[in-house]
Design a protein around this motif. Structure first.
Motif, mmCIF file in Angstrom:
data_model
loop_
_atom_site.group_PDB
_atom_site.id
_atom_site.type_symbol
_atom_site.label_atom_id
_atom_site.label_comp_id
_atom_site.label_asym_id
_atom_site.label_seq_id
_atom_site.Cartn_x
_atom_site.Cartn_y
_atom_site.Cartn_z
ATOM 1 N N SER A 71 0.829 -1.210 0.000
ATOM 2 C CA SER A 71 0.000 0.000 0.000
ATOM 3 C C SER A 71 0.863 1.260 0.000
ATOM 4 O O SER A 71 0.468 2.263 -0.593
ATOM 5 N N VAL A 72 2.028 1.226 0.634
ATOM 6 C CA VAL A 72 2.910 2.403 0.589
ATOM 7 C C VAL A 72 3.576 2.519 -0.788
ATOM 8 O O VAL A 72 3.652 3.601 -1.371
ATOM 9 N N ALA A 73 4.021 1.366 -1.310
ATOM 10 C CA ALA A 73 4.720 1.386 -2.607
ATOM 11 C C ALA A 73 3.823 1.891 -3.722
ATOM 12 O O ALA A 73 4.289 2.534 -4.658
ATOM 13 N N THR A 74 2.529 1.592 -3.627
ATOM 14 C CA THR A 74 1.624 1.993 -4.707
ATOM 15 C C THR A 74 0.964 3.346 -4.442
ATOM 16 O O THR A 74 0.168 3.814 -5.252
ATOM 17 N N ALA A 75 1.290 3.958 -3.283
ATOM 18 C CA ALA A 75 0.676 5.252 -2.960
ATOM 19 C C ALA A 75 1.173 6.346 -3.896
ATOM 20 O O ALA A 75 0.528 7.370 -4.061
ATOM 21 N N GLY A 76 2.339 6.113 -4.483
ATOM 22 C CA GLY A 76 2.861 7.084 -5.443
ATOM 23 C C GLY A 76 3.704 8.148 -4.779
ATOM 24 O O GLY A 76 3.544 8.444 -3.585
ATOM 25 N N GLY A 77 4.625 8.718 -5.547
ATOM 26 C CA GLY A 77 5.471 9.794 -5.041
ATOM 27 C C GLY A 77 6.585 9.286 -4.147
ATOM 28 O O GLY A 77 6.827 8.078 -4.051
ATOM 29 N N GLU A 78 7.248 10.224 -3.504
ATOM 30 C CA GLU A 78 8.350 9.864 -2.617
ATOM 31 C C GLU A 78 7.808 9.367 -1.295
ATOM 32 O O GLU A 78 6.843 9.896 -0.767
ATOM 33 N N THR A 79 8.463 8.339 -0.786
ATOM 34 C CA THR A 79 7.966 7.712 0.441
ATOM 35 C C THR A 79 9.058 7.693 1.514
ATOM 36 O O THR A 79 10.214 8.032 1.254
ATOM 37 N N VAL A 80 8.649 7.296 2.709
ATOM 38 C CA VAL A 80 9.542 7.271 3.864
ATOM 39 C C VAL A 80 9.347 5.943 4.594
ATOM 40 O O VAL A 80 8.236 5.411 4.612
ATOM 41 N N VAL A 81 10.432 5.402 5.174
ATOM 42 C CA VAL A 81 10.293 4.224 6.038
ATOM 43 C C VAL A 81 10.763 4.561 7.438
ATOM 44 O O VAL A 81 11.822 5.173 7.624
ATOM 45 N N VAL A 82 9.966 4.179 8.418
ATOM 46 C CA VAL A 82 10.298 4.387 9.821
ATOM 47 C C VAL A 82 10.423 3.032 10.499
ATOM 48 O O VAL A 82 9.498 2.217 10.437
#
Ligand SMILES: Cc1cc2nc3c(=O)[nH]c(=O)nc-3n(C[C@H](O)[C@H](O)[C@H](O)COP(=O)(O)O)c2cc1C
Ligand code: SF4
Ligand code: SF4
Lengths: 417, 75
Positions: A71-82
């Motif tokens: 779901s994060v990978a397909t959310a689009g744009g730049e992402t963050v991992v915590v």
């Protein structure tokens, strides 16, 4: 850290599979690489492996990790991992032990997760004020010589580890949960994957050894091993790495448990199980679910017959109220009243209406916060009132002769600034 | 598609106006905060539901279209 000892019994469900998997690592980079080899590059098949391995989150909610990643990978744009190593459950020590003994597995997992979701920020969070954990993590980061992962330290409060609160802290807020879900709008307003540090360490193993290896221990629904913290009335408390499916009583024997009156599974966020049920229970969700239980964050606390349970309930209820962020009405005022009434139950001249009132309030509060903190208080109290019904009755009739022991620690939260 | 009320519990400060306007769907807890019935709002009550949403002084109440009912807490 309440329990620093680490024992990892070697237990297997498949001949030839050896444990521990996580806790046998490092802590230094050379030992880590000698044992596991260098971090493999993220292959296109990693997400598939993750799915096949059936990894579920170890922060408490046991959500499917592959689905969260997707779901994060397909959310689009730049992402963050915590990487969430905040570990605010007072009895839990498993993340602290993992970060101290195997920081490189966690950092490997963080790097792999960042590749999977295409993140350009990776943040490892730990609670501040723990020099042993912070030292181990800083050493590991400098050994890797990478500037990629940032270290972020959180206030010493239960809520700091709740994902919305954690995102708020990283964004420069006070650490009070917002309604936005991190995978939609998280750090810097971007889709953010928040994973428990143990979850990421398992990911690092799956990337190296594959899903078939991962499933050599554990059960079909809960493959692999898990870290648990055993605490309370036991002579050898500590963190253990166990295969899912192991008998609870066997683990309790390892930890030197007394004859338990009841066991709290999942920490203060968890539920009580009476002694009569324990022989049935195995450490996997299918077995626990039948009794309305779950492993949660892996805390298993034993209560003995000589300790006053109502006094413990009152202190934990008061702790929950003190840990509310004070934003939502049902949480702010509901937890305050649960705390007062539970405390009055343990004091002189308790009101016979109190247990009924507590249950009514518990039902009223459940699910009504912006975050799930109040739901934890509700589950703890409901099951405590059930499991300790006889003792509650003794209090109402004017006498419980058990010792008030402070078995369950209730540290004061760092004030909100 | 059906319409459901949800409340943002962070924003809501318990004025209770909503419960007065829509007692069949909103009751108040012991502390004066709204408990929202997650069931769909029937067509003939939609206008009243919209009125409750409009009259919430802090805009905590929302009317949502959903295929499956939310739990009454906006998330
Ligand atoms: C009150 C509260 C406290 C929490 N504290 C922690 C914590 O200290 N560490 C953690 O990993 N997750 C904690 N969680 C769960 C996180 O919100 C989140 O679900 C988790 O980090 C996701 O990681 P996972 O999918 O790997 O389990 C907490 C949740 C709640 C409601
Ligand atoms: S439910 Fe409680 S802890 Fe969670 S955001 Fe609301 S007031 Fe804060
Ligand atoms: S009118 Fe608005 S602020 Fe008042 S109780 Fe209802 S939702 Fe909350």
């Amino acid at each position: 850290m309440t329990a620093t000892a680490t024992r990892a019994p070697v237990i297997t469900t498949t001949p030839g599979a050896t444990l521990p998997r996580l806790l046998a690592d490092g802590p230094d980079l050379r030992a880590h690489v000698a044992r596991h080899g260098p971090l493999p590059p993220t292959s296109s098949g990693l997400l598939m492996s993750l799915e096949q391995a059936g990894l579920k989150g170890r922060g408490g909610a046991a959500f499917c990790t592959a689905r969260k990643v997707t779901s994060v990978a397909t959310a689009g744009g730049e992402t963050v991992v915590v990487a969430n190593g905040s570990e605010g459950e007072p009895l839990s020590a498993k993340d602290k032990v993992l970060l101290t003994k195997a920081p490189h597995l966690v950092l490997d997992g963080l790097a792999l997760a960042a590749d999977l979701v295409g993140a350009d920020r990776r943040i490892l969070c730990i609670e501040r004020g723990n020099p042993v954990v912070e030292g181990a993590v800083r050493r590991a980061l400098s050994e890797r010589g990478e500037s990629g992962a940032e270290l972020f330290t959180t206030p010493r409060r239960y809520l700091s580890g709740q994902e919305n609160a954690l995102v708020d802290l990283i964004n420069g807020g006070r650490g009070k949960p917002a309604l936005d879900r991190p995978f939609v709008r998280g750090v810097d307003g971007r889709p953010t994957l928040v994973d428990n540090v143990e979850t990421l360490a398992h990911l690092a193993l799956i990337a190296r050894y594959g899903p078939r290896w991962y499933r050599e221990v554990g059960t079909a629904e809960d493959p692999g091993t898990t870290l648990v913290t055993v605490a309370g009335s036991v002579s050898r408390p500590g963190v253990f790495e166990v295969a899912h499916g192991w008998h609870l009583e066997e683990l309790l024997a390892h930890a030197g448990s007394c004859k338990p009156r009841a066991v709290l599974l999942g920490g203060y966020y968890g539920r009580w199980a009476g002694a009569g049920k324990l022989s049935e229970l195995r450490l996997d969700s299918a077995s626990l679910r039948r009794e309305g239980l779950s492993l949660g964050c892996g805390v298993i606390a034993v209560l003995d017959d000589a300790t006053c349970a109502v006094a413990e309930m009152a202190r934990v209820a008061t702790w929950f109220a003190a840990n509310s962020a004070g934003q939502c009405g049902a949480c702010t005022w509901g937890l305050r009243d649960l705390a007062h009434t539970t405390s009055a139950l343990g004091a002189d001249g308790p009101d016979s209406q109190s247990p009924g009132r507590l249950m009514r309030w518990a039902n009223m509060i459940d699910g009504r916060g912006a975050c799930r903190l109040p739901d934890g208080a509700v589950a703890f109290l409901r099951t405590a009132l059930e499991v300790f019904a006889d003792e509650v009755q003794e209090h109402l009739e004017g006498g419980c002769s058990r010792a008030r022991r402070h078995l369950l620690p209730t540290p004061a939260p760092e004030p909100w600034v | 598609m059906s319409s459901h009320l949800t409340v943002d519990p962070i924003v809501c400060d318990g004025h209770g106006i909503c419960a007065e306007l829509l007692p069949e769907h909103i009751t108040l807890d012991d502390w004066g905060f709204p408990i929202i019935n997650p069931a769909a709002i029937p067509g003939h009550r939609l206008a009243d539901a919209r009125r409750a949403v409009k009259h919430c002084p802090v805009l905590a109440l929302r009317l949502r279209q959903a295929t499956s009912p939310p739990d009454g807490v906006a998330k």
